[in-house]
Design a protein around this motif. Structure first.
Motif, PDB file in Angstrom:
ATOM      1  N   ALA A  20       0.821  -1.211   0.000  1.00  0.00           N
ATOM      2  CA  ALA A  20       0.000   0.000   0.000  1.00  0.00           C
ATOM      3  C   ALA A  20       0.856   1.262   0.000  1.00  0.00           C
ATOM      4  N   VAL A  21       1.860   1.332   0.881  1.00  0.00           N
ATOM      5  CA  VAL A  21       2.662   2.567   0.945  1.00  0.00           C
ATOM      6  C   VAL A  21       3.491   2.741  -0.323  1.00  0.00           C
ATOM      7  N   ARG A  22       3.922   1.639  -0.925  1.00  0.00           N
ATOM      8  CA  ARG A  22       4.683   1.753  -2.164  1.00  0.00           C
ATOM      9  C   ARG A  22       3.784   2.200  -3.318  1.00  0.00           C
ATOM     10  N   ALA A  23       2.550   1.722  -3.347  1.00  0.00           N
ATOM     11  CA  ALA A  23       1.622   2.147  -4.397  1.00  0.00           C
ATOM     12  C   ALA A  23       1.307   3.635  -4.270  1.00  0.00           C
ATOM     13  N   ALA A  24       1.049   4.080  -3.054  1.00  0.00           N
ATOM     14  CA  ALA A  24       0.796   5.508  -2.833  1.00  0.00           C
ATOM     15  C   ALA A  24       2.026   6.320  -3.207  1.00  0.00           C
ATOM     16  N   GLY A  25       3.188   5.837  -2.828  1.00  0.00           N
ATOM     17  CA  GLY A  25       4.418   6.548  -3.144  1.00  0.00           C
ATOM     18  C   GLY A  25       4.684   6.652  -4.624  1.00  0.00           C
ATOM     19  N   ALA A  26       4.412   5.582  -5.354  1.00  0.00           N
ATOM     20  CA  ALA A  26       4.617   5.612  -6.805  1.00  0.00           C
ATOM     21  C   ALA A  26       3.711   6.643  -7.463  1.00  0.00           C
ATOM     22  N   LEU A 125      10.053   5.795   1.047  1.00  0.00           N
ATOM     23  CA  LEU A 125      10.619   7.016   0.481  1.00  0.00           C
ATOM     24  C   LEU A 125      10.692   6.844  -1.034  1.00  0.00           C
ATOM     25  N   PRO A 126       9.708   7.348  -1.759  1.00  0.00           N
ATOM     26  CA  PRO A 126       9.618   7.035  -3.192  1.00  0.00           C
ATOM     27  C   PRO A 126      10.786   7.523  -4.032  1.00  0.00           C
ATOM     28  N   LEU A 127      11.366   8.667  -3.692  1.00  0.00           N
ATOM     29  CA  LEU A 127      12.399   9.234  -4.563  1.00  0.00           C
ATOM     30  C   LEU A 127      13.707   8.458  -4.510  1.00  0.00           C
ATOM     31  N   VAL A 128      13.930   7.712  -3.423  1.00  0.00           N
ATOM     32  CA  VAL A 128      15.134   6.879  -3.331  1.00  0.00           C
ATOM     33  C   VAL A 128      14.800   5.394  -3.297  1.00  0.00           C
ATOM     34  N   ASN A 129      13.501   5.071  -3.341  1.00  0.00           N
ATOM     35  CA  ASN A 129      13.020   3.689  -3.364  1.00  0.00           C
ATOM     36  C   ASN A 129      13.478   2.890  -2.146  1.00  0.00           C
ATOM     37  N   ASP A 130      13.461   3.535  -0.986  1.00  0.00           N
ATOM     38  CA  ASP A 130      13.771   2.868   0.276  1.00  0.00           C
ATOM     39  C   ASP A 130      12.482   2.610   1.039  1.00  0.00           C
ATOM     40  N   THR A 131      12.386   1.414   1.634  1.00  0.00           N
ATOM     41  CA  THR A 131      11.245   1.075   2.470  1.00  0.00           C
ATOM     42  C   THR A 131      11.757   0.571   3.818  1.00  0.00           C
ATOM     43  N   TYR A 132      11.336   1.257   4.869  1.00  0.00           N
ATOM     44  CA  TYR A 132      11.703   0.883   6.238  1.00  0.00           C
ATOM     45  C   TYR A 132      10.521   0.156   6.869  1.00  0.00           C
ATOM     46  N   THR A 133      10.800  -0.973   7.524  1.00  0.00           N
ATOM     47  CA  THR A 133       9.724  -1.779   8.091  1.00  0.00           C
ATOM     48  C   THR A 133      10.097  -2.277   9.480  1.00  0.00           C
ATOM     49  N   ALA A 134       9.069  -2.527  10.274  1.00  0.00           N
ATOM     50  CA  ALA A 134       9.275  -3.137  11.590  1.00  0.00           C
ATOM     51  C   ALA A 134       7.995  -3.826  12.022  1.00  0.00           C
ATOM     52  N   VAL A 135       8.171  -4.944  12.725  1.00  0.00           N
ATOM     53  CA  VAL A 135       7.081  -5.635  13.412  1.00  0.00           C
ATOM     54  C   VAL A 135       7.506  -5.766  14.865  1.00  0.00           C
ATOM     55  N   LEU A 136       6.605  -5.500  15.791  1.00  0.00           N
ATOM     56  CA  LEU A 136       6.920  -5.573  17.206  1.00  0.00           C
ATOM     57  C   LEU A 136       7.553  -6.916  17.542  1.00  0.00           C
ATOM     58  N   GLY A 137       8.742  -6.870  18.106  1.00  0.00           N
ATOM     59  CA  GLY A 137       9.450  -8.081  18.478  1.00  0.00           C
ATOM     60  C   GLY A 137      10.205  -8.739  17.345  1.00  0.00           C
ATOM     61  N   GLY A 138      10.179  -8.139  16.154  1.00  0.00           N
ATOM     62  CA  GLY A 138      10.792  -8.777  14.990  1.00  0.00           C
ATOM     63  C   GLY A 138      11.914  -8.003  14.347  1.00  0.00           C
ATOM     64  N   GLY A 139      12.356  -6.894  14.941  1.00  0.00           N
ATOM     65  CA  GLY A 139      13.453  -6.126  14.376  1.00  0.00           C
ATOM     66  C   GLY A 139      12.980  -5.066  13.396  1.00  0.00           C
ATOM     67  N   ALA A 140      13.916  -4.236  12.994  1.00  0.00           N
ATOM     68  CA  ALA A 140      13.657  -3.153  12.041  1.00  0.00           C
ATOM     69  C   ALA A 140      14.564  -3.323  10.834  1.00  0.00           C
ATOM     70  N   PHE A 141      14.073  -2.915   9.647  1.00  0.00           N
ATOM     71  CA  PHE A 141      14.783  -3.209   8.405  1.00  0.00           C
ATOM     72  C   PHE A 141      14.656  -2.064   7.411  1.00  0.00           C
ATOM     73  N   ARG A 142      15.669  -1.903   6.593  1.00  0.00           N
ATOM     74  CA  ARG A 142      15.629  -1.037   5.417  1.00  0.00           C
ATOM     75  C   ARG A 142      15.836  -1.917   4.198  1.00  0.00           C
ATOM     76  N   ASN A 143      14.822  -2.010   3.365  1.00  0.00           N
ATOM     77  CA  ASN A 143      14.877  -2.855   2.169  1.00  0.00           C
ATOM     78  C   ASN A 143      15.321  -4.272   2.515  1.00  0.00           C
ATOM     79  N   GLY A 144      14.843  -4.771   3.651  1.00  0.00           N
ATOM     80  CA  GLY A 144      15.128  -6.134   4.059  1.00  0.00           C
ATOM     81  C   GLY A 144      16.418  -6.328   4.822  1.00  0.00           C
ATOM     82  N   VAL A 145      17.212  -5.298   4.973  1.00  0.00           N
ATOM     83  CA  VAL A 145      18.481  -5.384   5.704  1.00  0.00           C
ATOM     84  C   VAL A 145      18.285  -4.829   7.111  1.00  0.00           C
TER      85      VAL A 145
END
Length: 270
Positions: A20-26, A125-145
């Motif tokens: 959803a956030v990537r579609a809105a960003g695009a 962040l659409p202009l650099v194509n970065d997606t930051y994600t987190a799930v409680l108890g599961g860590g935080a990630f930028r583009n899967g890293v």
């Protein structure tokens, strides 16, 4: 659905949130103009509402469909506790003031809050194509890293920042912002004042900067970053060191090695 930790389900739901956030960003990227002419406040407000309207259909209905029974918060500037249950808190254009003025510091965010606790988030962040994600108890990630908060232990080596949460803050809040900036200019290496909050908070989560504080409790600007920082190993409290909640009057997120020092600086501001 009332259990706070529902990690496997939330990980699956995160995929729909990212979509959803990537579609809105695009969509926003397609209409983004690097230079604009806005003559007055009326034009600025109209442009902000227009950008929000462009992004909203890509977020609200898909996210509500992805989590039946959840609710949606319409007011991006709202603050305080939410009713019990699950709520989507999104910012259709986080940093909209930058977006409409042709600047690059903007994003799209969506966070699921369960019984007043953020449990999953996606920031795109659409202009650099970065997606930051987190799930409680599961860590935080930028583009899967995986992300990790900074290892710095000295505030005088730290990059710190704050910002204005919303237009029309009261005079006392402006005073506190000014006094805190003055205090941090003396205590930290570099002090930044900018909006939006989320784009500073992802830098704390990624270990690129060490401290962010804010004298306001606007939900949509803090929830995503709070979860990302916490899941990256940072510390999230209010400016007096108490655990941060949606009802907290202010906010502090920092790398663990400098949090106590930052909190001591900010504790002097009343």
């Amino acid at each position: 659905m009332s259990n706070l930790l529902n990690t496997e389900t939330d990980r699956e739901l995160l995929g729909a949130t990212v979509t959803a956030v990537r579609a809105a960003g695009a969509h926003l990227r397609e209409r983004f103009v690097p230079s604009t002419e806005l003559a007055d406040l009326e034009a600025v407000v109209a442009a902000i509402h227009a950008a929000d309207a462009e992004s909203l259909p890509f977020l609200r209905e898909p996210l509500l469909a992805a989590r039946p029974g959840s609710g949606w918060i319409d007011d991006e500037l709202a603050a305080g506790d939410l009713p019990a249950g699950e709520w989507w808190v999104a910012d259709t254009v986080e940093g909209n003031i930058n977006y409409i003025h042709g600047m690059t510091d903007w994003a799209v965010t969506a966070t699921l809050v369960r019984d007043n606790q953020p449990v999953l988030t996606a920031v795109h962040l659409p202009l650099v194509n970065d997606t930051y994600t987190a799930v409680l108890g599961g860590g935080a990630f930028r583009n899967g890293v995986a992300l990790h908060a900074s290892a710095k232990t000295q505030l005088d080596a730290a990059l710190v920042g704050t910002g204005q949460a919303k237009p029309g803050e009261d005079r006392n809040t402006f005073r506190r912002i000014g006094e805190s900036v003055t205090a941090m200019l003396d205590a930290a290496l570099v002090t930044k004042v900018s909006v939006p909050a989320t784009l500073q908070l992802i830098q704390v989560a990624a270990g690129r900067s060490e401290v962010f504080w804010q004298y306001s409790d606007v939900r949509s600007g803090l929830l995503a970053g709070a979860l990302l920082v916490a899941e990256a190993g940072g510390t999230v409290t209010d400016t007096r060191g108490n655990p941060w909640q949606l009802s907290s009057p202010d906010f502090l997120a920092a790398a663990p090695g400098v949090h106590a020092a930052a909190q001591r600086v900010l504790a002097t501001i009343r």
